[in-house]
Design a protein around this motif. Structure first.
Motif, PDB file in Angstrom:
ATOM      1  N   ARG A 174       0.908  -1.219   0.022  1.00 44.30           N
ATOM      2  CA  ARG A 174       0.120   0.152  -0.158  1.00 44.30           C
ATOM      3  C   ARG A 174       0.729   1.267   0.028  1.00 44.30           C
ATOM      4  O   ARG A 174       0.436   2.308  -0.840  1.00 44.30           O
ATOM      5  CB  ARG A 174      -0.801   0.101   1.254  1.00 44.30           C
ATOM      6  CG  ARG A 174      -1.820   1.122   1.263  1.00 44.30           C
ATOM      7  CD  ARG A 174      -2.659   1.237   2.620  1.00 44.30           C
ATOM      8  NE  ARG A 174      -3.507   2.183   2.421  1.00 44.30           N
ATOM      9  CZ  ARG A 174      -4.137   2.675   3.859  1.00 44.30           C
ATOM     10  NH1 ARG A 174      -4.126   1.801   4.690  1.00 44.30           N
ATOM     11  NH2 ARG A 174      -4.913   3.811   3.555  1.00 44.30           N
ATOM     12  N   SER A 207      -6.933   2.133  -0.484  1.00 40.45           N
ATOM     13  CA  SER A 207      -7.230   1.656   0.922  1.00 40.45           C
ATOM     14  C   SER A 207      -8.081   0.518   0.793  1.00 40.45           C
ATOM     15  O   SER A 207      -7.888  -0.383   1.662  1.00 40.45           O
ATOM     16  CB  SER A 207      -7.833   2.911   1.560  1.00 40.45           C
ATOM     17  OG  SER A 207      -8.032   2.556   2.940  1.00 40.45           O
ATOM     18  N   ILE A 208      -9.113   0.618   0.035  1.00 39.66           N
ATOM     19  CA  ILE A 208     -10.021  -0.758   0.110  1.00 39.66           C
ATOM     20  C   ILE A 208      -9.355  -1.985  -0.346  1.00 39.66           C
ATOM     21  O   ILE A 208      -9.583  -3.012   0.108  1.00 39.66           O
ATOM     22  CB  ILE A 208     -11.326  -0.379  -0.832  1.00 39.66           C
ATOM     23  CG1 ILE A 208     -12.187   0.716  -0.345  1.00 39.66           C
ATOM     24  CG2 ILE A 208     -12.140  -1.522  -0.979  1.00 39.66           C
ATOM     25  CD1 ILE A 208     -13.082   1.276  -1.130  1.00 39.66           C
ATOM     26  N   SER A 218      -6.174  -2.735  -0.168  1.00 40.70           N
ATOM     27  CA  SER A 218      -5.309  -3.114   0.769  1.00 40.70           C
ATOM     28  C   SER A 218      -5.744  -3.693   2.071  1.00 40.70           C
ATOM     29  O   SER A 218      -5.375  -4.736   2.514  1.00 40.70           O
ATOM     30  CB  SER A 218      -4.358  -1.780   1.341  1.00 40.70           C
ATOM     31  OG  SER A 218      -4.904  -1.139   1.898  1.00 40.70           O
ATOM     32  N   ARG A 219      -6.909  -3.275   2.544  1.00 38.52           N
ATOM     33  CA  ARG A 219      -7.786  -3.626   3.409  1.00 38.52           C
ATOM     34  C   ARG A 219      -8.233  -5.206   3.115  1.00 38.52           C
ATOM     35  O   ARG A 219      -8.196  -5.976   4.203  1.00 38.52           O
ATOM     36  CB  ARG A 219      -8.606  -2.701   4.039  1.00 38.52           C
ATOM     37  CG  ARG A 219      -8.196  -1.456   4.852  1.00 38.52           C
ATOM     38  CD  ARG A 219      -9.292  -0.675   5.387  1.00 38.52           C
ATOM     39  NE  ARG A 219      -8.868   0.582   5.597  1.00 38.52           N
ATOM     40  CZ  ARG A 219      -8.054   0.827   7.014  1.00 38.52           C
ATOM     41  NH1 ARG A 219      -7.835  -0.110   7.644  1.00 38.52           N
ATOM     42  NH2 ARG A 219      -7.809   2.225   7.049  1.00 38.52           N
ATOM     43  N   MET A 220      -8.817  -5.203   1.981  1.00 35.33           N
ATOM     44  CA  MET A 220      -9.448  -6.510   1.555  1.00 35.33           C
ATOM     45  C   MET A 220      -8.195  -7.474   1.538  1.00 35.33           C
ATOM     46  O   MET A 220      -8.436  -8.603   1.764  1.00 35.33           O
ATOM     47  CB  MET A 220     -10.103  -6.363   0.335  1.00 35.33           C
ATOM     48  CG  MET A 220     -11.474  -5.493   0.555  1.00 35.33           C
ATOM     49  SD  MET A 220     -12.397  -5.236  -0.924  1.00 35.33           S
ATOM     50  CE  MET A 220     -12.433  -7.131  -1.393  1.00 35.33           C
ATOM     51  N   LYS A 221      -6.795  -7.062   0.986  1.00 40.45           N
ATOM     52  CA  LYS A 221      -5.928  -7.981   0.860  1.00 40.45           C
ATOM     53  C   LYS A 221      -5.572  -8.482   2.189  1.00 40.45           C
ATOM     54  O   LYS A 221      -5.459  -9.560   2.598  1.00 40.45           O
ATOM     55  CB  LYS A 221      -4.836  -7.261   0.343  1.00 40.45           C
ATOM     56  CG  LYS A 221      -3.500  -8.213   0.080  1.00 40.45           C
ATOM     57  CD  LYS A 221      -2.227  -7.348  -0.721  1.00 40.45           C
ATOM     58  CE  LYS A 221      -1.008  -8.205  -0.744  1.00 40.45           C
ATOM     59  NZ  LYS A 221       0.119  -7.308  -1.548  1.00 40.45           N
ATOM     60  N   LEU A 222      -5.428  -7.660   3.241  1.00 36.49           N
ATOM     61  CA  LEU A 222      -5.257  -8.102   4.393  1.00 36.49           C
ATOM     62  C   LEU A 222      -6.384  -8.857   5.082  1.00 36.49           C
ATOM     63  O   LEU A 222      -5.901 -10.026   5.702  1.00 36.49           O
ATOM     64  CB  LEU A 222      -5.046  -6.823   5.451  1.00 36.49           C
ATOM     65  CG  LEU A 222      -4.851  -6.726   6.987  1.00 36.49           C
ATOM     66  CD1 LEU A 222      -3.611  -7.393   7.149  1.00 36.49           C
ATOM     67  CD2 LEU A 222      -5.018  -5.590   7.635  1.00 36.49           C
ATOM     68  N   TYR A 223      -7.673  -8.642   5.086  1.00 31.37           N
ATOM     69  CA  TYR A 223      -8.685  -9.436   5.461  1.00 31.37           C
ATOM     70  C   TYR A 223      -8.578 -10.848   5.048  1.00 31.37           C
ATOM     71  O   TYR A 223      -9.112 -11.658   5.456  1.00 31.37           O
ATOM     72  CB  TYR A 223      -9.887  -8.736   5.669  1.00 31.37           C
ATOM     73  CG  TYR A 223      -9.885  -7.439   6.601  1.00 31.37           C
ATOM     74  CD1 TYR A 223      -9.289  -7.586   7.887  1.00 31.37           C
ATOM     75  CD2 TYR A 223     -10.515  -6.315   6.124  1.00 31.37           C
ATOM     76  CE1 TYR A 223      -9.452  -6.379   8.781  1.00 31.37           C
ATOM     77  CE2 TYR A 223     -10.419  -5.165   7.079  1.00 31.37           C
ATOM     78  CZ  TYR A 223      -9.771  -5.245   8.237  1.00 31.37           C
ATOM     79  OH  TYR A 223     -10.004  -4.254   9.143  1.00 31.37           O
ATOM     80  N   ARG A 233     -10.981  -8.645  -5.064  1.00 35.38           N
ATOM     81  CA  ARG A 233     -10.569  -7.114  -4.311  1.00 35.38           C
ATOM     82  C   ARG A 233     -10.324  -6.151  -5.413  1.00 35.38           C
ATOM     83  O   ARG A 233     -10.640  -4.983  -5.134  1.00 35.38           O
ATOM     84  CB  ARG A 233      -9.151  -7.528  -3.762  1.00 35.38           C
ATOM     85  CG  ARG A 233      -9.271  -8.300  -2.707  1.00 35.38           C
ATOM     86  CD  ARG A 233      -7.620  -8.281  -1.952  1.00 35.38           C
ATOM     87  NE  ARG A 233      -7.059  -9.595  -2.434  1.00 35.38           N
ATOM     88  CZ  ARG A 233      -5.817  -9.679  -2.924  1.00 35.38           C
ATOM     89  NH1 ARG A 233      -5.080  -8.380  -2.987  1.00 35.38           N
ATOM     90  NH2 ARG A 233      -5.245 -10.802  -3.478  1.00 35.38           N
ATOM     91  N   SER A 284     -12.798  -2.737  -5.151  1.00 39.34           N
ATOM     92  CA  SER A 284     -11.985  -1.669  -4.914  1.00 39.34           C
ATOM     93  C   SER A 284     -12.529  -0.590  -6.167  1.00 39.34           C
ATOM     94  O   SER A 284     -12.486   0.947  -6.026  1.00 39.34           O
ATOM     95  CB  SER A 284     -10.486  -1.692  -4.801  1.00 39.34           C
ATOM     96  OG  SER A 284      -9.948  -2.205  -5.833  1.00 39.34           O
TER      97      SER A 284
END
Length: 168
Positions: free
Chosen positions: A15, A80-81, A83-88, A97, A101
């Protein structure tokens, strides 16, 4: 195409690198806007060609500033969306993803761009029509060009540069 590049950079490098690309792109647009504005306001040797030059380029500084703002806001939200989805998702579901996004990022981009560029000239009905048609075009383009390109590019980079072609 910016969403494709940002999603690819975010997927491969993270990110923060994608955010840096957004900042550099926005600054580049602002510098271009400034220099176009300055060149429009220089005196012309030939008055006739100066009028034509001003007619062609007079809206570009404003358009570049709007695009710089859109890049910061819409692409920042997209990044941001994503990277957050990648994390979750623990790095799984690349296509999902990208899709989610882009849906949010493209909507925000269309709304900001249309409202700022045409907001003073058009009524609400026309503005909504422009936003909807612009958003629909961007979604279709993203679904059929950007998302497959992101998927292919990520596979290519992972396989040839990192020796792992795993896409989950």
């Amino acid at each position: 195409m910016v969403f494709f590049l940002l999603d690819t950079i975010n997927e491969i490098y993270g990110r923060k690198h994608a955010r840096n690309v957004i900042l550099i792109g926005s600054l580049s647009l602002l510098f271009a806007s400034l220099f176009i504005y300055l060149s429009i306001n220089l005196s012309s040797i030939d008055q006739g060609s100066g009028e034509h030059y001003n007619f062609v380029f007079s809206n570009l500084p404003y358009l570049f500033v709007i695009n710089a703002l859109c890049l910061l806001l819409a692409d920042g939200i997209n990044n941001s969306i994503y990277s957050r989805m990648k994390l979750y998702s623990n790095g799984n579901f690349l296509l999902l993803r990208c899709l989610i996004s882009i849906v949010f990022g493209q909507f925000l981009y269309s709304v900001i761009w249309i409202l700022l560029f045409f907001g003073a000239e058009l009524g609400w009905r026309e503005l909504l029509g422009y936003v909807f048609s612009n958003y629909l075009f961007k979604l279709l383009y993203s679904f059929f060009v950007c998302i497959p390109l992101t998927f292919s590019t990520v596979i290519f980079i992972r396989y040839f540069f990192f020796n792992r072609a795993v896409i989950r």
